[in-house]
Every structure is written in structure tokens, then in C-alpha cells.
Motif scaffolding. Structure first.
Motif, mmCIF file in Angstrom:
data_model
loop_
_atom_site.group_PDB
_atom_site.id
_atom_site.type_symbol
_atom_site.label_atom_id
_atom_site.label_comp_id
_atom_site.label_asym_id
_atom_site.label_seq_id
_atom_site.Cartn_x
_atom_site.Cartn_y
_atom_site.Cartn_z
ATOM 1 N N SER A 154 6.604 6.749 5.280
ATOM 2 C CA SER A 154 5.885 7.800 5.985
ATOM 3 C C SER A 154 6.135 9.134 5.302
ATOM 4 N N GLY A 155 5.113 9.941 5.307
ATOM 5 C CA GLY A 155 5.202 11.261 4.690
ATOM 6 C C GLY A 155 5.094 12.314 5.767
ATOM 7 N N PRO A 156 4.646 13.499 5.396
ATOM 8 C CA PRO A 156 4.472 14.560 6.387
ATOM 9 C C PRO A 156 3.468 14.140 7.460
ATOM 10 N N HIS A 157 3.758 14.450 8.662
ATOM 11 C CA HIS A 157 2.892 14.187 9.813
ATOM 12 C C HIS A 157 2.653 12.692 10.015
ATOM 13 N N ASN A 158 3.631 11.865 9.645
ATOM 14 C CA ASN A 158 3.595 10.412 9.845
ATOM 15 C C ASN A 158 2.411 9.701 9.180
ATOM 16 N N ARG A 159 1.899 10.268 8.109
ATOM 17 C CA ARG A 159 0.869 9.579 7.333
ATOM 18 C C ARG A 159 1.548 8.683 6.311
ATOM 19 N N PRO A 160 0.972 7.518 6.019
ATOM 20 C CA PRO A 160 1.582 6.660 5.005
ATOM 21 C C PRO A 160 1.505 7.322 3.637
ATOM 22 N N ARG A 161 2.528 7.082 2.834
ATOM 23 C CA ARG A 161 2.531 7.634 1.488
ATOM 24 C C ARG A 161 1.445 6.972 0.662
ATOM 25 N N GLN A 162 0.977 7.708 -0.315
ATOM 26 C CA GLN A 162 -0.069 7.203 -1.186
ATOM 27 C C GLN A 162 0.529 6.898 -2.549
ATOM 28 N N VAL A 163 0.218 5.741 -3.093
ATOM 29 C CA VAL A 163 0.659 5.388 -4.431
ATOM 30 C C VAL A 163 -0.278 6.093 -5.397
ATOM 31 N N ALA A 164 0.280 6.748 -6.381
ATOM 32 C CA ALA A 164 -0.528 7.483 -7.352
ATOM 33 C C ALA A 164 0.080 7.330 -8.741
ATOM 34 N N PHE A 165 -0.703 7.674 -9.736
ATOM 35 C CA PHE A 165 -0.216 7.688 -11.101
ATOM 36 C C PHE A 165 0.498 9.006 -11.355
ATOM 37 N N THR A 166 1.575 8.962 -12.141
ATOM 38 C CA THR A 166 2.213 10.210 -12.542
ATOM 39 C C THR A 166 1.341 10.872 -13.594
ATOM 40 N N ARG A 167 1.625 12.099 -13.888
ATOM 41 C CA ARG A 167 0.851 12.831 -14.893
ATOM 42 C C ARG A 167 0.926 12.134 -16.252
ATOM 43 N N ILE A 168 2.097 11.657 -16.612
ATOM 44 C CA ILE A 168 2.283 10.982 -17.907
ATOM 45 C C ILE A 168 1.495 9.674 -17.946
ATOM 46 N N ALA B 150 -13.322 4.709 -12.543
ATOM 47 C CA ALA B 150 -13.081 4.984 -11.123
ATOM 48 C C ALA B 150 -11.586 4.928 -10.868
ATOM 49 N N LEU B 151 -11.099 5.812 -10.020
ATOM 50 C CA LEU B 151 -9.706 5.820 -9.571
ATOM 51 C C LEU B 151 -9.685 5.459 -8.100
ATOM 52 N N GLU B 152 -8.744 4.608 -7.742
ATOM 53 C CA GLU B 152 -8.559 4.262 -6.337
ATOM 54 C C GLU B 152 -7.081 4.386 -6.023
ATOM 55 N N LEU B 153 -6.753 5.275 -5.098
ATOM 56 C CA LEU B 153 -5.371 5.506 -4.703
ATOM 57 C C LEU B 153 -5.207 5.069 -3.264
ATOM 58 N N GLY B 154 -4.317 4.117 -3.032
ATOM 59 C CA GLY B 154 -4.112 3.591 -1.696
ATOM 60 C C GLY B 154 -2.663 3.670 -1.266
ATOM 61 N N SER B 155 -2.379 3.124 -0.111
ATOM 62 C CA SER B 155 -1.011 3.171 0.406
ATOM 63 C C SER B 155 -0.123 2.123 -0.249
ATOM 64 N N LYS B 156 -0.708 1.075 -0.842
ATOM 65 C CA LYS B 156 0.089 0.020 -1.461
ATOM 66 C C LYS B 156 -0.027 -0.023 -2.976
ATOM 67 N N GLN B 157 -1.161 0.427 -3.520
ATOM 68 C CA GLN B 157 -1.336 0.386 -4.961
ATOM 69 C C GLN B 157 -2.348 1.434 -5.406
ATOM 70 N N ALA B 158 -2.315 1.729 -6.699
ATOM 71 C CA ALA B 158 -3.275 2.638 -7.322
ATOM 72 C C ALA B 158 -3.937 1.879 -8.458
ATOM 73 N N SER B 159 -5.234 2.119 -8.663
ATOM 74 C CA SER B 159 -5.911 1.409 -9.742
ATOM 75 C C SER B 159 -6.859 2.328 -10.491
ATOM 76 N N LYS C 287 -1.287 -0.237 -10.519
ATOM 77 C CA LYS C 287 0.131 0.079 -10.319
ATOM 78 C C LYS C 287 0.479 -0.343 -8.895
ATOM 79 N N ASP C 288 1.381 -1.326 -8.786
ATOM 80 C CA ASP C 288 1.787 -1.852 -7.486
ATOM 81 C C ASP C 288 3.312 -1.804 -7.394
ATOM 82 N N PRO C 289 3.878 -0.733 -6.810
ATOM 83 C CA PRO C 289 5.338 -0.589 -6.752
ATOM 84 C C PRO C 289 6.049 -1.724 -6.034
#
Length: 121
Positions: free
Chosen positions: A15-29, A51-60, A77-79
Motif C-alpha cells: 500500500s502506498g499513500p492513501h491506501n492505494r496499491p503500489r504500481q510496478v514501474a520501470f526505473t529511469r535506467i 505501448a506501456l502498461e503499468l499495473g499493481s503486479k507487473q509493468a510491460s 517486469k514482474d517483481p
């Protein structure tokens, strides 16, 4: 008389600010490396859209030959898989897994070789 003040439950790691799920994202590098490859594939005439897709479980990141088609390649990217097979997965056109790994460079190497063949041929 002592009064007990109830403590709020600790925040969960997802959970992040205001109880929203964190989003998986790519780092700048990571994104820089992916976009560099994308730019070279566009210059070689292999890809035309992405296309970029950023979700709570993976980013593509999906790359397309034409915008109306299925993606030719998809880098995910699936942590959750970090400790097992590696958090990076490269899918081909039909959804077939082409490469899995712990390092982005190793996964992108498959596409880099494809680019070299396209430029040389």
C-alpha cells in the motif's frame, strides 16, 4: 485511570499513500535501455509503435510492427518472480516466452541479435 489509545494497523508493503496499491514501474535506467533499443528498431524499420502498461503486479513494454496488430515483442517486469526465474520476461509475437532472466540486458540480448540480423541482411 490509564486510557489505551488504539494504534492503527501498520501499512502493508503493497500500500502506498492513501491506501492505494503500489504500481510496478520501470526505473529511469531500465526505460532508457528499452527505449534505446526501440529507437534502433524503428530506425531499422522493424517497429513502428509501442505501448506501456503499468499495473499493481507487473509493468510491460510492448512493441508493434503496426498499431493494429498484436505486439511483436513484449518485455515484462514482474517483481514477484524476482527470487525464482527472474523478474524479466520477453514474450514473442504469439505470447511464447523467448527469454526469462534476472537482468534486463540478458533478456534484451535476444532482440539485440534480431536487430543485428536485420541491419546486416
Amino acid at each position: 485511570m490509564n486510557s489505551v489509545i488504539p494504534l492503527s494497523p501498520p501499512a502493508t508493503p503493497t500500500s502506498g499513500p492513501h491506501n492505494r496499491p503500489r504500481q510496478v514501474a520501470f526505473t529511469r535506467i531500465e526505460l532508457d535501455r528499452i527505449m534505446s533499443l526501440y529507437g534502433r528498431m524503428v530506425a531499422a524499420g522493424q517497429w513502428r509503435d509501442y505501448a506501456l502498461e503499468l499495473g499493481s503486479k507487473q509493468a510491460s513494454f510492448s512493441a508493434f510492427r503496426r498499431a493494429a496488430e498484436n505486439p511483436e515483442a513484449r518485455v515484462v517486469k514482474d517483481p514477484a518472480l524476482r527470487s525464482r526465474q527472474g523478474e524479466w520476461v520477453l514474450y514473442g509475437e504469439g505470447g511464447v516466452v523467448l527469454k526469462r532472466g534476472h537482468e534486463l540486458a540478458g533478456v534484451l540480448a535476444v532482440l539485440e541479435r534480431r536487430l543485428l540480423k536485420a541491419v546486416e541482411g
